[in-house]
Design a protein around this motif. Structure first.
Motif, PDB file in Angstrom:
ATOM      1  N   GLU A  31       1.088  -1.518  -0.252  1.00 55.24           N
ATOM      2  CA  GLU A  31      -0.256   0.064   0.110  1.00 55.24           C
ATOM      3  C   GLU A  31       0.907   1.347   0.043  1.00 55.24           C
ATOM      4  O   GLU A  31       2.112   1.447   0.845  1.00 55.24           O
ATOM      5  CB  GLU A  31      -1.126  -0.044   1.270  1.00 55.24           C
ATOM      6  CG  GLU A  31      -1.675  -0.947   1.459  1.00 55.24           C
ATOM      7  CD  GLU A  31      -3.169  -1.235   1.972  1.00 55.24           C
ATOM      8  OE1 GLU A  31      -2.900  -0.036   2.728  1.00 55.24           O
ATOM      9  OE2 GLU A  31      -3.304  -2.094   2.868  1.00 55.24           O
ATOM     10  N   GLY A  32       0.577   2.305  -0.730  1.00 56.14           N
ATOM     11  CA  GLY A  32       0.928   3.253  -1.015  1.00 56.14           C
ATOM     12  C   GLY A  32       2.010   3.835  -2.374  1.00 56.14           C
ATOM     13  O   GLY A  32       2.647   2.558  -2.178  1.00 56.14           O
ATOM     14  N   THR A  53      -4.911   5.352  -8.904  1.00 57.42           N
ATOM     15  CA  THR A  53      -6.198   6.483  -8.983  1.00 57.42           C
ATOM     16  C   THR A  53      -5.752   7.203  -9.498  1.00 57.42           C
ATOM     17  O   THR A  53      -3.595   6.957  -9.946  1.00 57.42           O
ATOM     18  CB  THR A  53      -6.963   6.844  -7.464  1.00 57.42           C
ATOM     19  OG1 THR A  53      -5.474   8.137  -7.018  1.00 57.42           O
ATOM     20  CG2 THR A  53      -7.612   6.215  -7.039  1.00 57.42           C
ATOM     21  N   GLU A  79     -11.266   6.223  -5.876  1.00 60.45           N
ATOM     22  CA  GLU A  79     -11.273   6.394  -4.786  1.00 60.45           C
ATOM     23  C   GLU A  79     -11.340   5.016  -3.829  1.00 60.45           C
ATOM     24  O   GLU A  79     -11.556   4.543  -3.286  1.00 60.45           O
ATOM     25  CB  GLU A  79     -11.216   7.938  -4.561  1.00 60.45           C
ATOM     26  CG  GLU A  79     -10.780   8.653  -4.925  1.00 60.45           C
ATOM     27  CD  GLU A  79      -8.903   9.072  -4.323  1.00 60.45           C
ATOM     28  OE1 GLU A  79      -8.911   8.287  -3.062  1.00 60.45           O
ATOM     29  OE2 GLU A  79      -8.320   9.568  -4.723  1.00 60.45           O
ATOM     30  N   ASP A  83      -9.839   2.252  -1.735  1.00 63.02           N
ATOM     31  CA  ASP A  83      -9.588   1.790   0.084  1.00 63.02           C
ATOM     32  C   ASP A  83     -10.763   0.316   0.636  1.00 63.02           C
ATOM     33  O   ASP A  83     -10.723   0.244   1.494  1.00 63.02           O
ATOM     34  CB  ASP A  83     -11.634   3.080   0.947  1.00 63.02           C
ATOM     35  CG  ASP A  83     -10.785   4.801  -0.119  1.00 63.02           C
ATOM     36  OD1 ASP A  83      -9.532   5.097   0.351  1.00 63.02           O
ATOM     37  OD2 ASP A  83     -11.663   5.581  -0.273  1.00 63.02           O
ATOM     38  N   THR A  88      -5.075  -0.030   4.768  1.00 61.29           N
ATOM     39  CA  THR A  88      -4.848   1.167   5.954  1.00 61.29           C
ATOM     40  C   THR A  88      -6.638   2.405   5.964  1.00 61.29           C
ATOM     41  O   THR A  88      -6.794   1.831   4.095  1.00 61.29           O
ATOM     42  CB  THR A  88      -3.360   1.903   5.263  1.00 61.29           C
ATOM     43  OG1 THR A  88      -3.696   2.020   3.586  1.00 61.29           O
ATOM     44  CG2 THR A  88      -2.740   0.852   5.734  1.00 61.29           C
ATOM     45  N   VAL A  89      -6.307   3.512   6.877  1.00 61.66           N
ATOM     46  CA  VAL A  89      -7.320   4.290   6.347  1.00 61.66           C
ATOM     47  C   VAL A  89      -7.294   4.683   4.696  1.00 61.66           C
ATOM     48  O   VAL A  89      -8.318   5.331   4.152  1.00 61.66           O
ATOM     49  CB  VAL A  89      -7.910   4.742   7.223  1.00 61.66           C
ATOM     50  CG1 VAL A  89      -8.436   5.472   7.786  1.00 61.66           C
ATOM     51  CG2 VAL A  89      -8.710   4.213   8.860  1.00 61.66           C
ATOM     52  N   THR A  90      -5.453   5.757   4.966  1.00 59.29           N
ATOM     53  CA  THR A  90      -5.784   5.999   4.130  1.00 59.29           C
ATOM     54  C   THR A  90      -4.365   5.570   2.218  1.00 59.29           C
ATOM     55  O   THR A  90      -3.187   5.624   3.441  1.00 59.29           O
ATOM     56  CB  THR A  90      -4.603   7.960   4.747  1.00 59.29           C
ATOM     57  OG1 THR A  90      -3.839   7.211   5.592  1.00 59.29           O
ATOM     58  CG2 THR A  90      -5.999   8.379   4.954  1.00 59.29           C
ATOM     59  N   PRO A  91      -4.515   5.065   2.366  1.00 57.87           N
ATOM     60  CA  PRO A  91      -3.601   4.165   1.203  1.00 57.87           C
ATOM     61  C   PRO A  91      -3.019   5.042  -0.216  1.00 57.87           C
ATOM     62  O   PRO A  91      -2.179   4.172  -0.639  1.00 57.87           O
ATOM     63  CB  PRO A  91      -4.711   3.055   0.362  1.00 57.87           C
ATOM     64  CG  PRO A  91      -5.708   3.369   0.531  1.00 57.87           C
ATOM     65  CD  PRO A  91      -6.175   4.040   1.369  1.00 57.87           C
ATOM     66  N   GLN A  92      -3.085   6.681   0.506  1.00 60.14           N
ATOM     67  CA  GLN A  92      -2.474   7.250  -0.688  1.00 60.14           C
ATOM     68  C   GLN A  92      -2.590   6.694  -2.451  1.00 60.14           C
ATOM     69  O   GLN A  92      -2.088   7.072  -2.818  1.00 60.14           O
ATOM     70  CB  GLN A  92      -0.872   7.303  -0.613  1.00 60.14           C
ATOM     71  CG  GLN A  92      -0.665   8.194   1.080  1.00 60.14           C
ATOM     72  CD  GLN A  92       0.481   8.057   1.188  1.00 60.14           C
ATOM     73  OE1 GLN A  92       1.525   6.796   1.822  1.00 60.14           O
ATOM     74  NE2 GLN A  92       1.260   8.333   1.320  1.00 60.14           N
ATOM     75  N   GLY A  93      -4.131   6.249  -2.423  1.00 57.28           N
ATOM     76  CA  GLY A  93      -4.326   6.031  -3.962  1.00 57.28           C
ATOM     77  C   GLY A  93      -3.062   5.210  -4.818  1.00 57.28           C
ATOM     78  O   GLY A  93      -3.544   4.869  -6.406  1.00 57.28           O
TER      79      GLY A  93
END
Length: 273
Positions: A31-32, A53, A79, A83, A88-93
């Motif tokens: 992720e990320g 994204t 998005e 998700d 994670t809550v914020t996978p950074q796209g």
């Protein structure tokens, strides 16, 4: 463009956050942008799919270029789909799927290592990821996981290693007694990190020799059976009022002290030539 968060493909990726799915498929989740970047740079053959994204790919053009160079399938998503896939809550796209690629113990020892970290019953993902990162930074030759140590492909381990999982060989699912026997045969001394061990400062000169550090469980440390496998046990001194050191912090100090000693002694870890 993948738009349905409930599609079978999205669900299959999301399931990799669970150990059972990782064991069944031999795959794991990244992720990320940092994780994707490191995997594509150091182990591109293991990366099977990248989901992102359009906004994330426009922002992280180096990742997009690395995906193209590696010939990896890039699938654009919304998005909402990202998700749904991510742990994670914020996978950074950006999310990627990669093939697990642990290293066999025999291959690690064939390289005549001088510094190894052995993790026995380390259960916290953040601690294991940080130990892998510290081992990488200290120039260690490998990290070996024994007993019921947490899966190194757990998403939290992958994140906390910040890419070091792709830099340092990691051996998994091994028994401590067998590892110690084979490490001894390869000429390394096994040193246990233990709160009841001997004086670290008095034994620092021993660390200039090939060393395998043995780290135990966060709450219980190493039991008597595990300690019996070590050649010696050492404790880090506490100069302030802290009750103890976090496992990953203590491991980082031990690994760096050993790296300093081996280099000061005129030695050179093989990983750095």
């Amino acid at each position: 463009m993948l738009e349905n968060p409930r599609s079978p493909r999205v669900r299959a990726v999301a399931k990799l956050g669970r150990r059972a799915a990782r064991q069944e498929t031999g795959l794991f989740l990244l992720e990320g942008p940092q994780a994707a970047r490191e995997a594509l740079a150091w182990a591109p053959e293991t990366v099977l799919e990248v989901y992102a994204t359009p906004t994330a790919m426009d922002k992280h053009t180096d990742v997009r270029d690395a995906v193209e160079r590696a010939g990896v399938d890039l699938q654009y998503t919304t998005e909402a789909v990202l998700d749904a896939m991510a742990d994670t809550v914020t996978p950074q796209g950006i999310v990627a799927v990669a093939r697990q690629a642990p290293t066999a113990l025999k291959d690690i020892l064939a390289e005549r290592p001088r510094l190894i970290a052995i993790c026995e019953e380390v259960r916290d993902p953040g601690n294991l990821g940080t130990i892998i990162r510290a081992a990488d930074a200290a120039g260690a030759d490998a990290v070996i996981l024994t007993g019921r140590t947490v899966d190194p492909y757990n998403p939290k381990v992958v994140r906390s290693s910040t890419g070091s999982l792709f830099h340092v060989p990691v051996a998994v699912d091994l028994e401590l007694a067998d590892v110690v026997e084979r490490v001894h045969e390869a000429g390394l001394r096994v040193v246990a990190a233990d709160v009841d061990g001997g004086d670290f400062l008095a034994s620092r000169e021993l660390l200039s020799q090939p060393t395998a550090w043995l780290f135990g469980n966060e709450a219980r440390g190493l039991d008597e059976v595990a300690l019996a496998h070590a050649d010696l046990a050492l404790r880090l001194p506490i100069y302030g009022r802290a009750e103890s050191l976090n496992l990953a912090t203590a491991a980082s100090v031990c690994l760096y002290e050993t790296a300093f000693a081996q280099r000061a002694d005129g030695g050179s870890l093989l990983q750095n030539g």
